[in-house]
Design a protein around this motif. Structure first.
Motif, PDB file in Angstrom:
ATOM      1  N   VAL A 174       1.837  21.951 -14.563  1.00 54.47           N
ATOM      2  CA  VAL A 174       3.187  22.118 -15.096  1.00 54.47           C
ATOM      3  C   VAL A 174       3.260  21.390 -16.434  1.00 54.47           C
ATOM      4  O   VAL A 174       2.681  20.310 -16.594  1.00 54.47           O
ATOM      5  CB  VAL A 174       4.252  21.548 -14.134  1.00 54.47           C
ATOM      6  N   ALA A 175       3.964  21.968 -17.390  1.00 54.55           N
ATOM      7  CA  ALA A 175       4.124  21.321 -18.686  1.00 54.55           C
ATOM      8  C   ALA A 175       5.463  21.696 -19.295  1.00 54.55           C
ATOM      9  O   ALA A 175       6.004  22.774 -19.026  1.00 54.55           O
ATOM     10  CB  ALA A 175       2.985  21.713 -19.630  1.00 54.55           C
ATOM     11  N   GLU A 176       5.969  20.802 -20.107  1.00 54.85           N
ATOM     12  CA  GLU A 176       7.189  21.083 -20.863  1.00 54.85           C
ATOM     13  C   GLU A 176       6.782  21.445 -22.286  1.00 54.85           C
ATOM     14  O   GLU A 176       6.067  20.696 -22.954  1.00 54.85           O
ATOM     15  CB  GLU A 176       8.116  19.878 -20.859  1.00 54.85           C
ATOM     16  N   GLU A 177       7.222  22.612 -22.726  1.00 53.30           N
ATOM     17  CA  GLU A 177       6.877  23.117 -24.049  1.00 53.30           C
ATOM     18  C   GLU A 177       8.041  22.883 -25.005  1.00 53.30           C
ATOM     19  O   GLU A 177       9.204  23.101 -24.657  1.00 53.30           O
ATOM     20  CB  GLU A 177       6.566  24.614 -23.961  1.00 53.30           C
ATOM     21  N   MET A 178       7.731  22.445 -26.210  1.00 48.39           N
ATOM     22  CA  MET A 178       8.755  22.211 -27.227  1.00 48.39           C
ATOM     23  C   MET A 178       8.483  23.109 -28.427  1.00 48.39           C
ATOM     24  O   MET A 178       7.359  23.169 -28.927  1.00 48.39           O
ATOM     25  CB  MET A 178       8.776  20.748 -27.639  1.00 48.39           C
ATOM     26  N   SER A 179       9.507  23.836 -28.874  1.00 49.58           N
ATOM     27  CA  SER A 179       9.358  24.742 -30.008  1.00 49.58           C
ATOM     28  C   SER A 179      10.557  24.579 -30.942  1.00 49.58           C
ATOM     29  O   SER A 179      11.673  24.275 -30.507  1.00 49.58           O
ATOM     30  CB  SER A 179       9.251  26.191 -29.533  1.00 49.58           C
ATOM     31  N   ALA A 180      10.302  24.774 -32.227  1.00 47.65           N
ATOM     32  CA  ALA A 180      11.354  24.622 -33.232  1.00 47.65           C
ATOM     33  C   ALA A 180      12.167  25.904 -33.337  1.00 47.65           C
ATOM     34  O   ALA A 180      11.623  27.010 -33.358  1.00 47.65           O
ATOM     35  CB  ALA A 180      10.739  24.281 -34.582  1.00 47.65           C
ATOM     36  N   GLY A 182      16.221  27.537 -35.003  1.00 51.40           N
ATOM     37  CA  GLY A 182      17.240  27.304 -36.015  1.00 51.40           C
ATOM     38  C   GLY A 182      18.264  26.276 -35.589  1.00 51.40           C
ATOM     39  O   GLY A 182      18.933  25.661 -36.422  1.00 51.40           O
ATOM     40  N   GLN A 183      18.396  26.059 -34.263  1.00 47.36           N
ATOM     41  CA  GLN A 183      19.350  25.093 -33.731  1.00 47.36           C
ATOM     42  C   GLN A 183      18.687  23.758 -33.384  1.00 47.36           C
ATOM     43  O   GLN A 183      19.308  22.891 -32.780  1.00 47.36           O
ATOM     44  CB  GLN A 183      20.035  25.658 -32.475  1.00 47.36           C
ATOM     45  N   GLY A 184      17.415  23.614 -33.742  1.00 48.18           N
ATOM     46  CA  GLY A 184      16.702  22.376 -33.437  1.00 48.18           C
ATOM     47  C   GLY A 184      15.540  22.629 -32.487  1.00 48.18           C
ATOM     48  O   GLY A 184      15.071  23.756 -32.333  1.00 48.18           O
ATOM     49  N   THR A 185      15.092  21.596 -31.813  1.00 47.24           N
ATOM     50  CA  THR A 185      13.955  21.700 -30.902  1.00 47.24           C
ATOM     51  C   THR A 185      14.401  22.267 -29.555  1.00 47.24           C
ATOM     52  O   THR A 185      15.367  21.778 -28.955  1.00 47.24           O
ATOM     53  CB  THR A 185      13.300  20.328 -30.685  1.00 47.24           C
ATOM     54  N   ARG A 186      13.707  23.292 -29.107  1.00 44.69           N
ATOM     55  CA  ARG A 186      13.999  23.877 -27.798  1.00 44.69           C
ATOM     56  C   ARG A 186      12.935  23.437 -26.811  1.00 44.69           C
ATOM     57  O   ARG A 186      11.737  23.520 -27.085  1.00 44.69           O
ATOM     58  CB  ARG A 186      14.014  25.402 -27.861  1.00 44.69           C
ATOM     59  N   ARG A 187      13.376  22.953 -25.672  1.00 45.13           N
ATOM     60  CA  ARG A 187      12.460  22.512 -24.612  1.00 45.13           C
ATOM     61  C   ARG A 187      12.487  23.545 -23.493  1.00 45.13           C
ATOM     62  O   ARG A 187      13.556  23.985 -23.066  1.00 45.13           O
ATOM     63  CB  ARG A 187      12.879  21.140 -24.086  1.00 45.13           C
ATOM     64  N   SER A 188      11.326  23.927 -23.025  1.00 44.84           N
ATOM     65  CA  SER A 188      11.236  24.899 -21.936  1.00 44.84           C
ATOM     66  C   SER A 188      10.049  24.536 -21.056  1.00 44.84           C
ATOM     67  O   SER A 188       9.113  23.864 -21.490  1.00 44.84           O
ATOM     68  CB  SER A 188      11.087  26.326 -22.478  1.00 44.84           C
ATOM     69  N   TRP A 189      10.091  25.016 -19.827  1.00 42.50           N
ATOM     70  CA  TRP A 189       9.075  24.665 -18.837  1.00 42.50           C
ATOM     71  C   TRP A 189       8.106  25.815 -18.608  1.00 42.50           C
ATOM     72  O   TRP A 189       8.493  26.983 -18.660  1.00 42.50           O
ATOM     73  CB  TRP A 189       9.738  24.278 -17.514  1.00 42.50           C
ATOM     74  N   ARG A 190       6.869  25.444 -18.340  1.00 43.15           N
ATOM     75  CA  ARG A 190       5.832  26.405 -17.964  1.00 43.15           C
ATOM     76  C   ARG A 190       5.103  25.874 -16.735  1.00 43.15           C
ATOM     77  O   ARG A 190       5.025  24.650 -16.526  1.00 43.15           O
ATOM     78  CB  ARG A 190       4.826  26.626 -19.096  1.00 43.15           C
ATOM     79  N   ALA A 191       4.589  26.778 -15.934  1.00 40.43           N
ATOM     80  CA  ALA A 191       3.789  26.390 -14.766  1.00 40.43           C
ATOM     81  C   ALA A 191       2.657  27.389 -14.613  1.00 40.43           C
ATOM     82  O   ALA A 191       2.758  28.546 -15.035  1.00 40.43           O
ATOM     83  CB  ALA A 191       4.659  26.360 -13.498  1.00 40.43           C
ATOM     84  N   GLY A 192       1.578  26.941 -14.014  1.00 39.96           N
ATOM     85  CA  GLY A 192       0.438  27.824 -13.796  1.00 39.96           C
ATOM     86  C   GLY A 192      -0.347  27.388 -12.580  1.00 39.96           C
ATOM     87  O   GLY A 192      -0.209  26.247 -12.095  1.00 39.96           O
ATOM     88  N   GLY A 193      -1.158  28.275 -12.081  1.00 46.12           N
ATOM     89  CA  GLY A 193      -1.967  27.938 -10.917  1.00 46.12           C
ATOM     90  C   GLY A 193      -3.178  28.837 -10.798  1.00 46.12           C
ATOM     91  O   GLY A 193      -3.188  29.972 -11.287  1.00 46.12           O
TER      92      GLY A 193
END
Length: 328
Positions: A174-180, A182-193
């Motif tokens: 599991v990891a939290e992804e951060m992307s830039a 226009g409204q700032g940094t967006r944080r989103s989650w990813r998971a894999g197995g």
């Protein structure tokens, strides 16, 4: 040709929600890779879970999807934990062929105060139940594994060793992804197995040592059976997978499988999309409330209505008293 074995080129849609089955004929193994992005992020974001809870729930969703995808019929696979740790309950409900929803119950104060926020520590002690529901006309099958401070990966290995007796390797990430934006940094989650299972045609090759009897006389030699060379090689190769490879939105399942098993000739099946989908509805909520005793229903009414929030998707439903047999 969906479902047929065929050669597949690396897919550009690496970051999509999907389950990719594969086979390595030279090692007699089959398995699946699950990659989850928007689906698992929607489950987590809809509740605003703390980061440690989000990570353990992400692992549970990845494991539930890996195991639920094995269903060959219309039904449900339900993964549920009940423990004494800060995260007291996890529920993953996978409806074949590709719908999944999940939620967590936790003690917010205990999570905030926890010094060890690894998923295994947050779960604590209790049990993990895995249920296969084939519908109202068929009996349910349930397997239960004790949780005694180990994580979901270890619990899955224990389940397959004791209940299914199929040599199995599981890795979750599991990891939290951060992307830039226009409204700032967006944080989103990813998971894999990743799930790999040894499935030779000759059942004699599946022979394994007996489980520890626990009360054997002192000095009793443990039962030992040499592991099949093909399974040892397959498990060793699978264990080289890194967590970041399972959650990298730029790395397709095809490319990752080639990295792991290319010397043995890995072949890939058609991927199956995964959808975050909740089965709740106004009708289902009314039906559920109607099953309560009349007095209980009456005590649920506040300000002339009953409000119910779905634990899975956080949707709020308003039910009028007259809709469930109460005077308006």
């Amino acid at each position: 040709m969906s479902g047929d074995v065929r050669e597949r080129l690396p897919d550009d849609n690496a970051g999509q929600d999907r389950i990719t089955p594969f086979q390595v004929e030279g090692l007699d193994v089959r398995g699946r890779i699950v990659t989850l992005g928007p689906a698992v992020d929607a489950m987590i974001a809809g509740h605003g879970y703390p980061e440690p809870v989000s990570r353990v729930l992400g692992e549970a969703v990845a494991l539930g999807a890996l195991l639920g995808a094995s269903l060959k019929f219309e039904g449900r696979f339900i993964l549920q934990t009940q423990t004494d740790g800060p995260v007291r309950m996890l529920v993953v409900d996978f409806e074949s062929p590709n719908k999944v929803r999940a939620c967590a119950r936790f003690d917010a104060a205990a999570v905030a105060a926890a010094e060890d926020v690894r998923p295994a520590a947050l779960l604590g002690r209790g049990h993990l139940a895995m249920t296969i529901d084939q519908g109202s006309d068929m009996a349910r099958y349930q397997g239960v594994v004790e949780l005694s401070g180990q994580g979901l990966e270890a619990a899955a290995h224990q389940y397959f060793a004791q209940s299914e007796q199929i040599p199995t390797f599981v890795r979750l990430a599991v990891a939290e992804e951060m992307s830039a934006t226009g409204q700032g940094t967006r944080r989103s989650w990813r998971a894999g197995g990743l799930l790999v299972q040894f499935m030779p045609k000759d059942p004699a090759r599946l022979a394994r040592a007996d489980l520890d009897p626990g009360d054997a006389p002192e000095g009793t030699a443990p039962h030992e059976v040499a592991e099949d060379d093909a399974w040892v090689e397959a498990r060793t190769l699978a264990a080289t997978v890194e967590d970041h490879e399972l959650v990298d939105p730029g790395l397709s399942s095809e490319r990752l499988l080639w990295r792991l098993f290319n010397e043995r000739g890995v072949r890939v099946f058609e991927p199956q999309p995964v959808t975050n989908f909740c089965r709740c509805s106004q009708e289902a909520i009314r039906d559920m409330l109607s099953r309560f005793p009349l007095d209980d229903r009456a005590h649920m009414v506040e300000d002339g209505r009953i409000t119910v929030t779905c634990e899975f998707c956080s949707t709020r439903y308003v039910v009028l008293p007259e809709d469930i047999g109460l005077p308006g």
